[in-house]
Design a protein around this motif. Structure first.
Motif, mmCIF file in Angstrom:
data_model
loop_
_atom_site.group_PDB
_atom_site.id
_atom_site.type_symbol
_atom_site.label_atom_id
_atom_site.label_comp_id
_atom_site.label_asym_id
_atom_site.label_seq_id
_atom_site.Cartn_x
_atom_site.Cartn_y
_atom_site.Cartn_z
ATOM 1 N N GLN A 1 0.830 -1.192 -0.008
ATOM 2 C CA GLN A 1 0.038 -0.028 -0.059
ATOM 3 C C GLN A 1 1.058 1.223 0.000
ATOM 4 O O GLN A 1 1.653 1.424 0.993
ATOM 5 C CB GLN A 1 -0.936 -0.102 1.343
ATOM 6 N N LYS A 2 0.820 1.951 -0.913
ATOM 7 C CA LYS A 2 1.416 3.299 -1.093
ATOM 8 C C LYS A 2 0.452 4.304 -0.550
ATOM 9 O O LYS A 2 -0.673 4.791 -1.248
ATOM 10 C CB LYS A 2 1.760 3.579 -2.520
ATOM 11 N N ASP A 3 0.494 5.054 0.633
ATOM 12 C CA ASP A 3 -0.267 6.031 0.961
ATOM 13 C C ASP A 3 0.721 7.055 1.477
ATOM 14 O O ASP A 3 1.777 7.447 0.950
ATOM 15 C CB ASP A 3 -1.146 5.605 2.353
ATOM 16 N N ILE A 4 0.507 7.771 2.683
ATOM 17 C CA ILE A 4 1.453 8.724 3.235
ATOM 18 C C ILE A 4 2.817 8.165 3.436
ATOM 19 O O ILE A 4 3.726 8.355 3.213
ATOM 20 C CB ILE A 4 1.060 9.386 4.396
ATOM 21 N N PHE A 5 2.673 6.660 4.043
ATOM 22 C CA PHE A 5 3.638 5.875 4.165
ATOM 23 C C PHE A 5 3.468 4.457 3.220
ATOM 24 O O PHE A 5 2.509 4.339 2.989
ATOM 25 C CB PHE A 5 3.846 5.358 5.750
ATOM 26 N N ASP A 6 4.630 3.934 3.113
ATOM 27 C CA ASP A 6 4.700 2.590 2.380
ATOM 28 C C ASP A 6 4.174 1.583 3.244
ATOM 29 O O ASP A 6 4.793 1.448 4.565
ATOM 30 C CB ASP A 6 6.126 2.436 1.735
ATOM 31 N N SER A 7 3.192 0.547 2.981
ATOM 32 C CA SER A 7 3.104 -0.318 3.904
ATOM 33 C C SER A 7 2.937 -1.678 3.201
ATOM 34 O O SER A 7 2.557 -1.736 1.947
ATOM 35 C CB SER A 7 1.484 -0.048 4.559
ATOM 36 N N TYR A 8 3.236 -2.690 3.920
ATOM 37 C CA TYR A 8 3.115 -4.129 3.451
ATOM 38 C C TYR A 8 2.144 -4.994 4.418
ATOM 39 O O TYR A 8 2.110 -4.465 5.523
ATOM 40 C CB TYR A 8 4.340 -4.766 3.402
ATOM 41 N N GLY A 9 1.609 -5.980 4.003
ATOM 42 C CA GLY A 9 0.715 -6.799 4.753
ATOM 43 C C GLY A 9 0.535 -8.050 4.213
ATOM 44 O O GLY A 9 0.514 -8.564 3.203
ATOM 45 N N LEU A 10 0.082 -8.809 5.165
ATOM 46 C CA LEU A 10 -0.016 -10.262 5.033
ATOM 47 C C LEU A 10 -1.193 -10.531 5.681
ATOM 48 O O LEU A 10 -1.590 -10.351 6.835
ATOM 49 C CB LEU A 10 1.010 -11.219 5.682
ATOM 50 N N ASN A 11 -2.224 -11.427 4.884
ATOM 51 C CA ASN A 11 -3.421 -11.874 5.399
ATOM 52 C C ASN A 11 -3.592 -13.270 5.179
ATOM 53 O O ASN A 11 -3.221 -13.692 4.624
ATOM 54 C CB ASN A 11 -4.728 -11.333 4.671
ATOM 55 N N ILE A 12 -3.953 -13.872 6.786
ATOM 56 C CA ILE A 12 -4.227 -15.299 6.658
ATOM 57 C C ILE A 12 -5.689 -15.350 7.117
ATOM 58 O O ILE A 12 -6.238 -15.122 8.198
ATOM 59 C CB ILE A 12 -3.238 -15.929 7.689
ATOM 60 N N ARG A 13 -6.261 -16.615 6.532
ATOM 61 C CA ARG A 13 -7.688 -17.096 7.095
ATOM 62 C C ARG A 13 -7.757 -18.330 6.811
ATOM 63 O O ARG A 13 -7.858 -19.114 5.691
ATOM 64 C CB ARG A 13 -8.639 -16.101 6.219
ATOM 65 N N ALA A 14 -7.810 -19.036 7.988
ATOM 66 C CA ALA A 14 -8.057 -20.401 7.846
ATOM 67 C C ALA A 14 -9.299 -20.948 8.726
ATOM 68 O O ALA A 14 -9.089 -21.287 9.957
ATOM 69 C CB ALA A 14 -6.669 -21.208 8.559
ATOM 70 N N PRO A 15 -10.389 -20.901 8.101
ATOM 71 C CA PRO A 15 -11.662 -21.257 8.906
ATOM 72 C C PRO A 15 -11.899 -22.576 9.315
ATOM 73 O O PRO A 15 -12.586 -22.589 10.339
ATOM 74 C CB PRO A 15 -12.644 -20.922 8.003
ATOM 75 N N TYR A 16 -11.269 -23.509 8.840
ATOM 76 C CA TYR A 16 -11.237 -24.986 9.415
ATOM 77 C C TYR A 16 -10.093 -25.461 9.840
ATOM 78 O O TYR A 16 -9.597 -26.650 9.643
ATOM 79 C CB TYR A 16 -11.768 -25.807 8.309
ATOM 80 N N LEU A 17 -9.180 -24.726 10.326
ATOM 81 C CA LEU A 17 -7.805 -24.811 10.983
ATOM 82 C C LEU A 17 -7.741 -26.284 12.046
ATOM 83 O O LEU A 17 -7.105 -27.293 12.008
ATOM 84 C CB LEU A 17 -7.051 -23.855 11.307
ATOM 85 N N ILE A 18 -8.580 -26.098 12.947
ATOM 86 C CA ILE A 18 -8.837 -27.063 13.945
ATOM 87 C C ILE A 18 -9.592 -28.072 13.843
ATOM 88 O O ILE A 18 -9.582 -29.177 13.815
ATOM 89 C CB ILE A 18 -8.869 -26.261 15.436
ATOM 90 N N ASN A 19 -11.006 -27.634 13.440
ATOM 91 C CA ASN A 19 -11.927 -28.528 12.857
ATOM 92 C C ASN A 19 -13.115 -27.851 12.280
ATOM 93 O O ASN A 19 -12.855 -26.737 11.786
ATOM 94 C CB ASN A 19 -12.817 -29.320 14.537
ATOM 95 N N LYS A 20 -14.346 -28.308 12.166
ATOM 96 C CA LYS A 20 -15.255 -27.733 11.400
ATOM 97 C C LYS A 20 -15.930 -26.384 12.062
ATOM 98 O O LYS A 20 -16.443 -25.747 11.458
ATOM 99 C CB LYS A 20 -16.766 -28.511 11.230
ATOM 100 N N LYS A 21 -15.650 -26.104 13.169
ATOM 101 C CA LYS A 21 -16.115 -25.156 13.979
ATOM 102 C C LYS A 21 -15.357 -24.084 14.659
ATOM 103 O O LYS A 21 -15.342 -23.046 14.894
ATOM 104 C CB LYS A 21 -17.069 -25.562 15.284
ATOM 105 N N TRP A 22 -13.976 -24.539 14.321
ATOM 106 C CA TRP A 22 -12.768 -23.537 15.004
ATOM 107 C C TRP A 22 -11.806 -23.327 13.886
ATOM 108 O O TRP A 22 -11.512 -24.204 13.234
ATOM 109 C CB TRP A 22 -12.063 -24.286 16.196
ATOM 110 N N GLY A 23 -11.381 -22.084 13.540
ATOM 111 C CA GLY A 23 -10.451 -21.924 12.937
ATOM 112 C C GLY A 23 -9.697 -20.662 13.294
ATOM 113 O O GLY A 23 -9.707 -20.313 14.544
ATOM 114 N N LEU A 24 -8.848 -20.126 12.519
ATOM 115 C CA LEU A 24 -7.976 -18.777 12.628
ATOM 116 C C LEU A 24 -8.443 -17.710 11.552
ATOM 117 O O LEU A 24 -8.677 -17.900 10.399
ATOM 118 C CB LEU A 24 -6.756 -19.316 12.417
#
Length: 158
Positions: A135-158
């Motif tokens: 992202q180039k705004d007033i400052f340069d930014s970098y980002g990482l997104n992680i989404r693991a909806p079924y990481l642990i089981n069918k009802k718990w994730g990250l």
């Protein structure tokens, strides 16, 4: 007297239903046409399991759940009779899951700002969304997104 005969008739009907539905056990579950999505991942998120009785409601719910996955465009099932038991075949058609994006906007100081990124919605074939952006705004930014909806089981994730 009518009441007693009615109870006997109902009991007999329930007994017959239970006897004839007993043989409808799922012997095998097969996942087909999946190239990127792992078979073990699909089997972990469906509700129908080997050894259960055949249940059309569970089959329909599994198809709805599969269609809601980002990596799956379409899902269907087939029921095959194998001797006295059943074989269930789930078929999936997968989506293209690497999605780039570009946003631009103006800042408070009337400068043009932008965000450039890419997200993979089926990382490792397990429904994990992994994205990066710059992202180039007033400052340069970098980002990482992680989404693991079924990481642990069918009802718990990250």
């Amino acid at each position: 007297m009518f009441h007693k005969e009615f109870k006997t008739l109902i009991t007999l009907a329930l007994l017959l239903v239970s006897v004839f539905s007993y043989g409808q056990i799922i012997q095998e579950i097969v996942i087909q046409d999946n190239k990127k999505t792992k078979t073990s991942y699909i089997k972990s998120i469906i509700n129908l399991k080997i050894g259960q009785q055949l249940d059309s409601t569970l089959l329909e719910n599994d198809i709805i759940r599969l269609k809601r996955e980002a990596g799956i465009a379409h899902a269907y099932y087939q029921v095959h009779k194998v001797e006295s038991d059943y074989k269930i075949v789930y078929g999936v058609q997968e989506n293209f899951t690497i999605i780039p994006y570009f946003n631009f906007y103006t800042t408070d100081e009337d400068e043009v700002a932008y965000r450039l990124g890419v997200t993979e919605f089926n990382t490792l074939g397990k429904g994990i969304a992994l994205g990066i952006f710059y992202q180039k705004d007033i400052f340069d930014s970098y980002g990482l997104n992680i989404r693991a909806p079924y990481l642990i089981n069918k009802k718990w994730g990250l």
